[in-house]
Design a protein around this motif. Structure first.
Motif, PDB file in Angstrom:
ATOM      1  N   VAL A  20     -29.056  46.111   0.704  1.00 59.05           N
ATOM      2  CA  VAL A  20     -27.989  45.935   1.697  1.00 59.05           C
ATOM      3  C   VAL A  20     -27.587  44.463   1.737  1.00 59.05           C
ATOM      4  N   LEU A  21     -26.323  44.220   1.436  1.00 60.19           N
ATOM      5  CA  LEU A  21     -25.735  42.887   1.501  1.00 60.19           C
ATOM      6  C   LEU A  21     -25.164  42.611   2.892  1.00 60.19           C
ATOM      7  N   PHE A  22     -25.340  41.384   3.377  1.00 58.44           N
ATOM      8  CA  PHE A  22     -24.561  40.930   4.522  1.00 58.44           C
ATOM      9  C   PHE A  22     -24.398  39.421   4.446  1.00 58.44           C
ATOM     10  N   SER A  23     -23.368  38.904   5.102  1.00 56.35           N
ATOM     11  CA  SER A  23     -23.093  37.470   5.098  1.00 56.35           C
ATOM     12  C   SER A  23     -23.602  36.825   6.374  1.00 56.35           C
ATOM     13  N   ALA A  24     -24.107  35.592   6.212  1.00 56.18           N
ATOM     14  CA  ALA A  24     -24.494  34.756   7.347  1.00 56.18           C
ATOM     15  C   ALA A  24     -23.650  33.484   7.287  1.00 56.18           C
ATOM     16  N   PRO A  25     -22.433  33.520   7.838  1.00 58.05           N
ATOM     17  CA  PRO A  25     -21.482  32.416   7.680  1.00 58.05           C
ATOM     18  C   PRO A  25     -21.756  31.259   8.646  1.00 58.05           C
ATOM     19  N   TYR A  26     -22.801  30.507   8.328  1.00 59.50           N
ATOM     20  CA  TYR A  26     -23.243  29.418   9.204  1.00 59.50           C
ATOM     21  C   TYR A  26     -23.379  28.138   8.401  1.00 59.50           C
ATOM     22  N   ASP A  27     -22.797  27.032   8.895  1.00 59.87           N
ATOM     23  CA  ASP A  27     -22.971  25.746   8.210  1.00 59.87           C
ATOM     24  C   ASP A  27     -22.983  24.580   9.189  1.00 59.87           C
ATOM     25  N   SER A  28     -23.515  24.817  10.386  1.00 61.03           N
ATOM     26  CA  SER A  28     -23.452  23.805  11.442  1.00 61.03           C
ATOM     27  C   SER A  28     -24.408  22.634  11.234  1.00 61.03           C
ATOM     28  N   THR A  29     -25.412  22.762  10.342  1.00 57.79           N
ATOM     29  CA  THR A  29     -26.314  21.628  10.101  1.00 57.79           C
ATOM     30  C   THR A  29     -26.020  20.944   8.766  1.00 57.79           C
ATOM     31  N   THR A  30     -24.948  21.340   8.099  1.00 54.72           N
ATOM     32  CA  THR A  30     -24.609  20.726   6.816  1.00 54.72           C
ATOM     33  C   THR A  30     -24.466  19.217   6.984  1.00 54.72           C
ATOM     34  N   SER A  31     -25.155  18.470   6.119  1.00 56.73           N
ATOM     35  CA  SER A  31     -25.244  17.024   6.310  1.00 56.73           C
ATOM     36  C   SER A  31     -24.213  16.237   5.524  1.00 56.73           C
ATOM     37  N   TYR A  32     -23.493  16.870   4.597  1.00 58.57           N
ATOM     38  CA  TYR A  32     -22.508  16.138   3.807  1.00 58.57           C
ATOM     39  C   TYR A  32     -21.135  16.789   3.916  1.00 58.57           C
ATOM     40  N   ARG A  33     -20.900  17.886   3.174  1.00 57.99           N
ATOM     41  CA  ARG A  33     -19.569  18.506   3.173  1.00 57.99           C
ATOM     42  C   ARG A  33     -19.679  19.940   3.689  1.00 57.99           C
ATOM     43  N   PRO A  34     -19.131  20.248   4.865  1.00 56.89           N
ATOM     44  CA  PRO A  34     -19.192  21.608   5.398  1.00 56.89           C
ATOM     45  C   PRO A  34     -18.265  22.550   4.638  1.00 56.89           C
ATOM     46  N   GLY A  35     -18.428  23.835   4.893  1.00 56.53           N
ATOM     47  CA  GLY A  35     -17.540  24.828   4.293  1.00 56.53           C
ATOM     48  C   GLY A  35     -18.248  26.059   3.768  1.00 56.53           C
ATOM     49  N   ALA A  36     -19.598  26.064   3.786  1.00 55.15           N
ATOM     50  CA  ALA A  36     -20.324  27.226   3.270  1.00 55.15           C
ATOM     51  C   ALA A  36     -20.103  28.468   4.113  1.00 55.15           C
ATOM     52  N   ARG A  37     -19.607  28.287   5.328  1.00 61.56           N
ATOM     53  CA  ARG A  37     -19.333  29.461   6.176  1.00 61.56           C
ATOM     54  C   ARG A  37     -18.253  30.358   5.576  1.00 61.56           C
ATOM     55  N   PHE A  38     -17.451  29.827   4.677  1.00 62.72           N
ATOM     56  CA  PHE A  38     -16.354  30.595   4.086  1.00 62.72           C
ATOM     57  C   PHE A  38     -16.747  31.311   2.792  1.00 62.72           C
ATOM     58  N   ALA A  39     -18.008  31.195   2.397  1.00 60.62           N
ATOM     59  CA  ALA A  39     -18.414  31.724   1.094  1.00 60.62           C
ATOM     60  C   ALA A  39     -18.338  33.246   1.014  1.00 60.62           C
ATOM     61  N   GLY A  40     -18.791  33.932   2.055  1.00 56.20           N
ATOM     62  CA  GLY A  40     -18.860  35.386   1.984  1.00 56.20           C
ATOM     63  C   GLY A  40     -17.521  36.040   1.700  1.00 56.20           C
ATOM     64  N   LYS A  41     -16.505  35.607   2.434  1.00 61.52           N
ATOM     65  CA  LYS A  41     -15.171  36.168   2.242  1.00 61.52           C
ATOM     66  C   LYS A  41     -14.668  35.881   0.830  1.00 61.52           C
ATOM     67  N   ALA A  42     -14.859  34.647   0.368  1.00 64.67           N
ATOM     68  CA  ALA A  42     -14.404  34.281  -0.976  1.00 64.67           C
ATOM     69  C   ALA A  42     -15.139  35.072  -2.052  1.00 64.67           C
ATOM     70  N   ILE A  43     -16.432  35.253  -1.872  1.00 61.12           N
ATOM     71  CA  ILE A  43     -17.225  36.004  -2.849  1.00 61.12           C
ATOM     72  C   ILE A  43     -16.748  37.452  -2.923  1.00 61.12           C
ATOM     73  N   ARG A  44     -16.516  38.057  -1.777  1.00 57.66           N
ATOM     74  CA  ARG A  44     -16.066  39.454  -1.783  1.00 57.66           C
ATOM     75  C   ARG A  44     -14.719  39.596  -2.483  1.00 57.66           C
ATOM     76  N   GLU A  45     -13.781  38.739  -2.138  1.00 57.95           N
ATOM     77  CA  GLU A  45     -12.452  38.839  -2.738  1.00 57.95           C
ATOM     78  C   GLU A  45     -12.490  38.585  -4.240  1.00 57.95           C
ATOM     79  N   ASN A  46     -13.260  37.598  -4.657  1.00 59.80           N
ATOM     80  CA  ASN A  46     -13.274  37.209  -6.064  1.00 59.80           C
ATOM     81  C   ASN A  46     -14.212  38.046  -6.922  1.00 59.80           C
ATOM     82  N   SER A  47     -15.040  38.871  -6.285  1.00 55.82           N
ATOM     83  CA  SER A  47     -15.927  39.735  -7.080  1.00 55.82           C
ATOM     84  C   SER A  47     -15.125  40.699  -7.940  1.00 55.82           C
TER      85      SER A  47
END
Length: 283
Positions: A20-47
């Protein structure tokens, strides 16, 4: 019409799913460049830009029992609450008899999943692919951070239960800690076969931080680190895991908007496909 709200081929009903796949779109502690919260949507569309069939594994995603149950809605800025929600979701999937597969999100999301998996599998081991050691006890005074996630996992599991590969960045204290408490293969993935032999049939949590890849291959990440592995080296390492008892896994730290070509997202999609092939028991 293409169904782009799930990872390609992962349309099995939840109750029947092996994985079972699910996304955890969280990047509030990212110390350099944020944006990992958007990965799940991009991965699904581009799969849908890759084939569902893997010529490496000689399997097709549509023949496997995989459900994609979408994204959690996580409270940004509240790491402990976000981890509680990830832990609860992971535990619910485990209760169904399925293997959780988490799409990050930053690497801290791993901790929520590990908390749940370790409760079901007390002898759990972690296999950690990453550019960074993630073994700080705190980062800027915070105990919960993408830079501390493996230290917090060690708090749960203890010594000699975490194997780290591809590591090429960290402070001196992290490497000293690793020498005493984890097993670390620096700069490459060459020691993975030794881990596979040593761990045998014990339960394993696979955590893949995509910045283990060299930024010339994978620039779309928050903390790019030169000197990484190639896609083929990563794929070869993943292929050696087919005999492991992988009970859960995650793929984290894609930040898609730092690579306008889209190649990083497609690379993430392909390695996710290959991991799904490896952890599925269906031939």
């Amino acid at each position: 019409m293409l169904k782009t709200d799930c990872f390609m081929g992962c349309e099995c009903p939840f109750e029947m799913a092996e994985i079972v796949l699910f996304s955890a779109p969280y990047d509030s502690t990212t110390s350099y460049r944020p944006g990992a919260r958007f990965a799940g949507k991009a991965i699904r569309e581009n799969s849908y830009g890759i084939e569902s069939y893997s010529p490496y594994a000689e399997k097709d995603l549509f023949d496997l029992k995989i459900a994609d149950v979408g994204e959690l809605e996580l409270p940004f800025g509240n790491s402990e609450r976000a981890l509680d929600m990830i832990e609860a979701k992971t535990g619910f999937i485990l209760k169904n008899g399925s293997k959780p597969f988490i799409l990050g999100g930053e690497h801290l999301v791993t901790l929520g999943a590990v908390r749940a998996v370790a409760k079901k599998f007390p002898d759990l081991h972690i296999l950690h692919f990453d550019a960074h050691a993630d073994l700080r006890d705190d980062y800027l005074g915070e105990k919960l951070s993408h830079a501390t996630v493996m230290r917090r996992a060690w708090d749960i599991l203890g010594d000699n239960r975490i194997y780290q590969a591809g590591i090429r960045s960290g402070d001196a204290e992290e490497f000293a800690f690793a020498a005493e408490h984890t097993t670390m293969c620096k700069f490459s993935l060459n020691g993975v076969e030794n881990f596979v032999r040593r761990v045998g049939d014990k339960p394993v949590y696979l955590s893949l931080d995509l910045d283990v890849l060299d930024p010339s291959v994978f620039p779309g990440t928050g903390t790019p680190e030169p000197g990484g592995v190639s896609f083929q080296e990563l794929h070869n390492a993943v292929s050696t895991l087919k005999n492991l008892n992988i009970v859960a896994c995650d793929v984290v730290e894609l930040s898609p908007h730092y690579d306008q070509s889209g190649v990083s997202t497609i690379t993430a999609c392909k390695i996710i496909r290959e991991i799904l092939m490896v952890i599925s028991t269906i031939d």
